[in-house]
Design an enzyme around this catalytic site. Structure first.
Site, mmCIF file in Angstrom:
data_model
loop_
_atom_site.group_PDB
_atom_site.id
_atom_site.type_symbol
_atom_site.label_atom_id
_atom_site.label_comp_id
_atom_site.label_asym_id
_atom_site.label_seq_id
_atom_site.Cartn_x
_atom_site.Cartn_y
_atom_site.Cartn_z
ATOM 1 N N TYR A 107 0.838 -1.193 0.000
ATOM 2 C CA TYR A 107 0.000 0.000 0.000
ATOM 3 C C TYR A 107 0.877 1.249 0.000
ATOM 4 O O TYR A 107 2.034 1.221 0.429
ATOM 5 C CB TYR A 107 -0.857 0.055 1.257
ATOM 6 C CG TYR A 107 -2.132 -0.748 1.263
ATOM 7 C CD1 TYR A 107 -3.013 -0.732 0.192
ATOM 8 C CD2 TYR A 107 -2.489 -1.492 2.389
ATOM 9 C CE1 TYR A 107 -4.198 -1.453 0.233
ATOM 10 C CE2 TYR A 107 -3.672 -2.211 2.440
ATOM 11 C CZ TYR A 107 -4.526 -2.193 1.357
ATOM 12 O OH TYR A 107 -5.700 -2.893 1.403
ATOM 13 N N ALA A 145 -6.219 -0.377 5.602
ATOM 14 C CA ALA A 145 -4.869 -0.701 6.100
ATOM 15 C C ALA A 145 -4.648 -0.414 7.574
ATOM 16 O O ALA A 145 -3.515 -0.421 8.038
ATOM 17 C CB ALA A 145 -3.807 0.050 5.275
ATOM 18 N N GLU A 146 -5.709 -0.142 8.334
ATOM 19 C CA GLU A 146 -5.565 0.197 9.753
ATOM 20 C C GLU A 146 -4.657 1.408 9.957
ATOM 21 O O GLU A 146 -3.942 1.505 10.951
ATOM 22 C CB GLU A 146 -5.059 -1.004 10.568
ATOM 23 C CG GLU A 146 -6.071 -2.116 10.725
ATOM 24 C CD GLU A 146 -6.211 -2.962 9.472
ATOM 25 O OE1 GLU A 146 -7.296 -2.959 8.864
ATOM 26 O OE2 GLU A 146 -5.230 -3.616 9.094
ATOM 27 N N ASN A 163 -9.677 0.233 -3.178
ATOM 28 C CA ASN A 163 -9.439 -0.852 -2.225
ATOM 29 C C ASN A 163 -10.753 -1.293 -1.610
ATOM 30 O O ASN A 163 -11.490 -0.478 -1.057
ATOM 31 C CB ASN A 163 -8.501 -0.380 -1.100
ATOM 32 C CG ASN A 163 -8.146 -1.498 -0.140
ATOM 33 O OD1 ASN A 163 -7.302 -2.341 -0.453
ATOM 34 N ND2 ASN A 163 -8.776 -1.520 1.025
ATOM 35 N N GLU A 164 -11.048 -2.575 -1.735
ATOM 36 C CA GLU A 164 -12.257 -3.145 -1.132
ATOM 37 C C GLU A 164 -13.485 -2.257 -1.383
ATOM 38 O O GLU A 164 -14.220 -1.905 -0.463
ATOM 39 C CB GLU A 164 -12.038 -3.393 0.363
ATOM 40 C CG GLU A 164 -11.024 -4.490 0.635
ATOM 41 C CD GLU A 164 -10.799 -4.787 2.098
ATOM 42 O OE1 GLU A 164 -10.509 -5.946 2.422
ATOM 43 O OE2 GLU A 164 -10.897 -3.860 2.917
ATOM 44 N N GLU A 197 -6.131 -10.421 -0.856
ATOM 45 C CA GLU A 197 -5.793 -10.397 0.565
ATOM 46 C C GLU A 197 -6.378 -11.658 1.187
ATOM 47 O O GLU A 197 -7.592 -11.804 1.257
ATOM 48 C CB GLU A 197 -6.373 -9.182 1.294
ATOM 49 C CG GLU A 197 -5.728 -7.859 0.998
ATOM 50 C CD GLU A 197 -6.347 -6.724 1.821
ATOM 51 O OE1 GLU A 197 -6.820 -6.991 2.951
ATOM 52 O OE2 GLU A 197 -6.383 -5.588 1.324
ATOM 53 N N TYR A 242 0.867 -7.877 13.711
ATOM 54 C CA TYR A 242 -0.191 -8.604 13.005
ATOM 55 C C TYR A 242 -0.120 -10.115 13.205
ATOM 56 O O TYR A 242 -0.883 -10.862 12.585
ATOM 57 C CB TYR A 242 -0.165 -8.260 11.508
ATOM 58 C CG TYR A 242 -1.550 -8.221 10.871
ATOM 59 C CD1 TYR A 242 -2.390 -7.131 11.076
ATOM 60 C CD2 TYR A 242 -2.016 -9.263 10.085
ATOM 61 C CE1 TYR A 242 -3.660 -7.089 10.508
ATOM 62 C CE2 TYR A 242 -3.284 -9.228 9.522
ATOM 63 C CZ TYR A 242 -4.095 -8.143 9.734
ATOM 64 O OH TYR A 242 -5.349 -8.111 9.183
#
Length: 1011
Positions: free
Chosen positions: A96, A141-142, A199-200, A299, A365
């Site tokens: 990203y 992406a948090e 994205n998504e 993903e 993660y």
């Protein structure tokens, strides 16, 4: 390649991408765009058919892991991550780009220094890793705002839609980042082979009826094409919904992909695998949604996020462990997945306020490569087995996935088998077996019945049973090609195979206590050439030789004609590596048929990074955390000497041609300072709570309106920080009023994101604090005030800890626009308008001063605004006091010290700053950790869970002076102090990694206009 003129490029890019044509290559159908000019524009390097992607004309299984360069701001460490990914047998990394870090000031795009992507691209190329670029503009992406810069809160339009104001806001970033990526495409000799727009883009809510909007996606795609992007577009639908798949019209991508996190994020219960969470329908949905493109999981779960107050990433790693990988990733293989990207393979760190409020500083993660870059988790080794198998199994890509069955292939309904049957191009078939109850921890014995070129066979043929242990899965192969030798079947799993001169090597492995068979077509006899023959038997059955064997911790080698079969237990297989040996130079090159064929097999320990031949010397670059025996299988014919990490190493060669050597490991002496013994200096970093403080230079909160289209005001003027350009770190508000003597209470609602806190003073009197919880992002509180003197001027000071901006995952939610600051307030005995407010955040707001460390690194505390967190602050007149003594009352104090390091060279030594708490009920205080000016930790003592903060070399100077700073915010009446604060190391790794260069660390300079 030759590009068309800019106006032709623009015209072509504006066309919908739905139509496709096909042509044949070696019997396979390759899909390309219908328009001849567009095909010429796009390129010929990366193509695809329904089975897989082709790179430079070769069919390739893309096995990838997610890495975010902005979460590791030390460019010379990128190669370390890429080499560890390459060693897994992977050939790709997805990344990203965080818009918020590159355009913190609207209209001013800056991607220099630690934000420069070119070193990331260069390291990928050096390691031989392809890249999937995912620049958004939205990334999720948090990260804070999901990658949106804070100033988007002022955009008068719905984010992630065709609203003109939003699209215009994206233009500058989108054009610049796409142009940067375009230069690094495979067409220009770079590593980038795929590009993901948005994205998504998968769902909407809250009354927004414009989803899905093909014109919006087309706008994003056109921007990329206009900037020179020619590689294929791939999508990542949040689930298998078919959004923007080829043929859906405007906004359609070239290759459809989706995401999946099937085991979820319940790290608190790492042994719980909920019923029904294993996907079984992915192949069916793919055939319905995008049958002309290779099945792509852009993903797939490689770990889990953990929130404030969570259980820590060690438990996330336990939830998504090696057993999860065996069951879930092999299940993905049962669908014929041809692009598999694991999110994350390396998580990194949310340094400098870049994270969203749903997570803390660590972004480990629970991934295969830990935040401190070590690879000691078993899941890394397990992943290496699967990655290397995929690398040497080209027949898998053209095998046809079939329907799962509990009866066709086994003699027990307790097990489920999904076949991938051989095709006209390859006879190889693959049978993925798992427990029917995927979470079962039972051990089940079974027999396998499979079709082969010798007919349907029931295996084992020589007696006994096969065993599937609990939470396990296997891939059995039939008619598996090993350089012209047909493995009729193998119940043990394939790690790798190689052809060396006139000899072939096949490496098989099994679990502890298992019994296995393999059969070789056309062979008549075998011999055990290494190890005990106990537990090994063979017999010719029909036209094949069947070899039965029991798994042992001792390696055995069985010779069958020109084929040597290495029989290993799984834990032993973990120690094997398959580095490519380039035909020229020292770089391994990208994975293809030639480089895969050139590989050797190395048994070693911790890590084998690479290998190359220089004259008669075979060089191996490897890392060691213990004294390690080394074996080389298949040394190149011209090699006479073994050189490990630049040192010629004595070797022996056995009767099977295997080289053996040993590398001695001696733990170095690591001297680290006692942080408690250092000379600390401190300064009050809340002078705003003094009667003498002058806030005349602050921003007046005088907007009688808000530019935030998603939230209306509940105050006379806006107290939303982003309305005034403050988006990161601590926020401070000062409300001025003249008392009438009737003021008894002050009510305030603040909002700072999950786990935030606030503290309030009136003049110099402490009023109270909200210490925060792990779940609340706002707080309503009424505070009792001291008696105020009528006619006297007072100031209410409110400090709010901004934990980052919310993500905007669902279109229409406008969650990213959730404000930070004061939402509403009331002062008893006064009208709300009687208070006039000023506010500040980081010095300059969007015109941030520290362009080296970026727009998010520092917040609004006095010491941050002054730049005292940087090296060499002006501490001469500061107090000599320590954070171990701390504060005796509520407040915020800033501490600075320095120390020297001179760590042993040649070792990768992970360092951590560890906080400790000796009280049963944690005191309410907050700490920011600054290392050489970089905020590398946000510690909330009463919420947690993070207490250990790894800081990489490059941020820390391992051979020089380091400046350490802490802000300590006490939120209780008795103040706060650090019970324990240490700098520690874990096991040093003897490494072949090159020099780690320190990043730019600008020292303190007095800031013009600082207040």
């Amino acid at each position: 390649m030759k590009l068309l003129s800019s106006w032709v490029v623009a015209a072509l890019a504006a066309q919908a991408a739905g139509a496709a044509i096909s042509h044949k290559l070696d019997g396979f159908t390759i899909r390309e765009h219908a328009d001849p000019a567009k095909r010429a524009l796009l390129q010929k390097y990366v193509t695809w058919d329904e089975h897989s992607i082709f790179v430079n004309g070769e069919r390739l299984m893309i096995f990838s892991g997610e890495v975010h360069p902005y979460r590791l701001p030390v460019a010379s460490l990128y190669i370390d991550i890429f080499e560890k990914v390459k060693a897994l047998g992977f050939n790709c990394v997805s990344f990203y780009v965080d818009w918020a870090l590159l355009e913190g000031n609207p209209g001013h795009y800056s991607a220099e220094g630690i934000f420069d992507l070119q070193p990331f691209f260069d390291a990928a190329k050096e390691a031989g890793i392809y890249l999937l670029a995912r620049p958004g503009p939205y990334i999720n992406a948090e990260v804070s705002g999901g990658g949106f810069p804070g100033w988007l809160q002022r955009v008068d339009g719905i984010l992630r839609t065709s609203d003109e104001a939003y699209l215009k806001a994206t233009d500058n970033y989108a054009s610049n980042i796409a142009a940067t990526i375009a230069k690094a495409q495979i067409t220009n000799g770079g590593p980038i082979i795929l590009y993901q727009p948005e994205n998504e883009y998968s769902g909407a809510c809250c009354g927004y009826n414009g989803f899905p909007d093909g014109s919006y996606m087309q706008y994003i795609e056109d921007h990329a094409r206009d900037a020179g992007i020619v590689v294929p577009f791939i999508s990542n639908d949040a689930w298998a919904a078919g959004h923007n798949a080829p043929g859906t019209g405007a906004g359609a991508v070239d290759i459809y992909g989706h995401d999946s996190y099937p085991l979820g994020f319940d790290c608190a219960n790492p042994s719980t695998w909920p019923s029904g969470n294993l996907p079984t329908y992915f192949h069916t949905s793919h055939e319905q949604q995008s049958p002309s493109t290779p099945y792509s999981l852009v993903e797939f779960q490689g770990g889990a996020f953990d929130p404030w107050g969570g259980v820590g990433f060690a438990k996330c790693a336990a939830l998504l462990n090696h057993e999860f990988e065996r069951v879930f990733y092999k299940n993905d293989f049962s669908f014929g997945v041809a692009f598999l990207n694991l999110y994350m393979i390396f998580g990194g760190t949310n340094w400098g306020n870049l994270g969203h409020p749903g997570g803390y500083t660590s972004y480990d993660y629970g991934s295969a490569i830990s935040e401190s870059r070590n690879i000691t988790r078993e899941k890394y080794s397990e992943l290496k087995l699967l990655g290397n198998f995929a690398k040497v199994s080209p027949g898998y890509l053209v095998a046809n996935p079939g329907d799962l069955s509990t009866s066709t292939y086994t003699n027990t309904a307790d097990l489920t088998v999904t076949p991938l049957l051989g095709s006209n191009s390859s006879a190889s078939s693959f049978f993925v077996i798992r427990h029917s109850d995927y979470s079962s921890q039972a051990s089940v014995e079974y027999k396998l019945t499979v079709p082969t070129s010798a007919g349907n066979l029931t295996i084992p043929q020589l007696g006994g049973s096969l065993t599937l242990s609990g939470r396990d899965s296997k891939i059995h192969v039939t008619d598996y090609d090993v350089a012209g030798t047909n493995i009729l079947y193998s119940t043990a799993e394939v790690f790798t195979w190689k052809k060396f001169n006139n000899e072939k090597v096949l490496v098989l492995y099994g679990g502890p206590g298992e019994h296995h068979e393999f059969a070789v077509s056309g062979a008549s006899s075998s011999s055990v050439v290494e190890g005990s023959s106990s537990g090994i038997s063979s017999k010719k059955v029909g036209k094949a030789l069947v070899v039965a064997w029991d798994v042992s911790t001792a390696r055995r080698i069985v010779q069958v004609g020109s084929l040597k079969v290495f029989l290993l237990d799984r834990n032993s297989a973990y120690n094997y590596w398959v580095p490519q040996v380039p035909t020229k130079g020292t770089a391994p090159g990208y994975s293809n048929q030639e480089t895969t064929a050139s590989s050797i097999i190395v048994k070693a320990g911790y890590l084998v990074r690479s290998a190359y031949l220089d004259g008669n010397d075979l060089h191996i670059q490897a890392d060691f955390n213990a004294t390690t025996p080394i074996e080389v299988v298949g040394a190149p014919s011209g090699a006479k000497n073994l050189v490990i990490n630049g040192k010629k190493t004595q070797t022996k060669v056995d009767k099977n041609g295997i080289w053996s050597a040993s590398v001695a490991y001696t733990a170095p002496k690591v001297q680290l300072p006692s942080l408690k013994s250092l000379k600390w200096k401190s300064v009050d970093t809340l002078p705003e709570a003094k009667n003498t403080y002058d806030d005349s230079a602050w921003t007046s909160a005088d907007h009688a309106y808000t530019n935030n289209s998603a939230h209306s005001l509940q105050t006379p003027t806006s107290l939303f920080a982003s309305d005034y350009g403050y988006h990161t770190g601590a926020l401070l508000f000062r409300g001025h009023f003249t008392a009438n003597g009737k003021e008894k209470t002050f009510f305030v609602q603040t909002k700072g994101g999950t786990a935030y806190g606030h503290s309030i003073w009136i003049n110099e009197t402490y009023v109270g604090s909200w210490a925060g919880t792990s779940i609340n992002d706002n707080n309503n509180a009424t505070y009792t005030l001291p008696t105020l003197q009528s006619g006297k001027n007072y100031v209410i000071t409110v400090v709010i800890d901004n934990m980052g901006l919310d993500e905007d995952w669902t279109i229409g939610s406008e969650d990213m626009k959730n404000p930070r600051g004061i939402i509403q307030y009331s002062l008893s005995g006064q009208e709300a308008s009687a208070i006039s407010w000023k506010l500040t955040g980081n010095l300059g707001g969007e015109n941030y001063r520290d362009t080296v460390r970026g727009p998010l690194n520092e917040g609004g505390l006095y010491a941050e605004r002054q730049g005292f967190h940087q090296p060499q602050p002006p501490t001469q007149k500061w107090d000599s006091s320590s954070p171990f003594t701390g504060l005796t009352k509520p407040g915020i104090r800033f501490y600075s010290t320095s120390f020297d390091l001179d760590l042993p060279s040649g070792y990768d030594i992970p360092l951590y700053f560890n906080f400790g708490n000796s009280t049963s009920t944690p005191a309410a205080y907050r700490v920011q950790l600054y290392v050489n000016g970089y905020q590398y930790g946000k510690y909330v003592n009463n919420i947690g869970p993070q207490t250990s903060f790894p800081v990489p070399e490059g941020i820390l100077n391992y051979h020089g002076t380091n400046w350490l700073a802490l802000s300590l915010w006490a939120q209780e009446d008795n103040g706060a102090k650090l019970d324990s604060f240490e700098l520690i190391n874990t096991t040093p790794v003897l490494t072949s990694l090159g020099e780690v260069k320190s990043v730019n660390q600008p020292k303190y300079q007095a800031r013009k206009g600082a207040y």
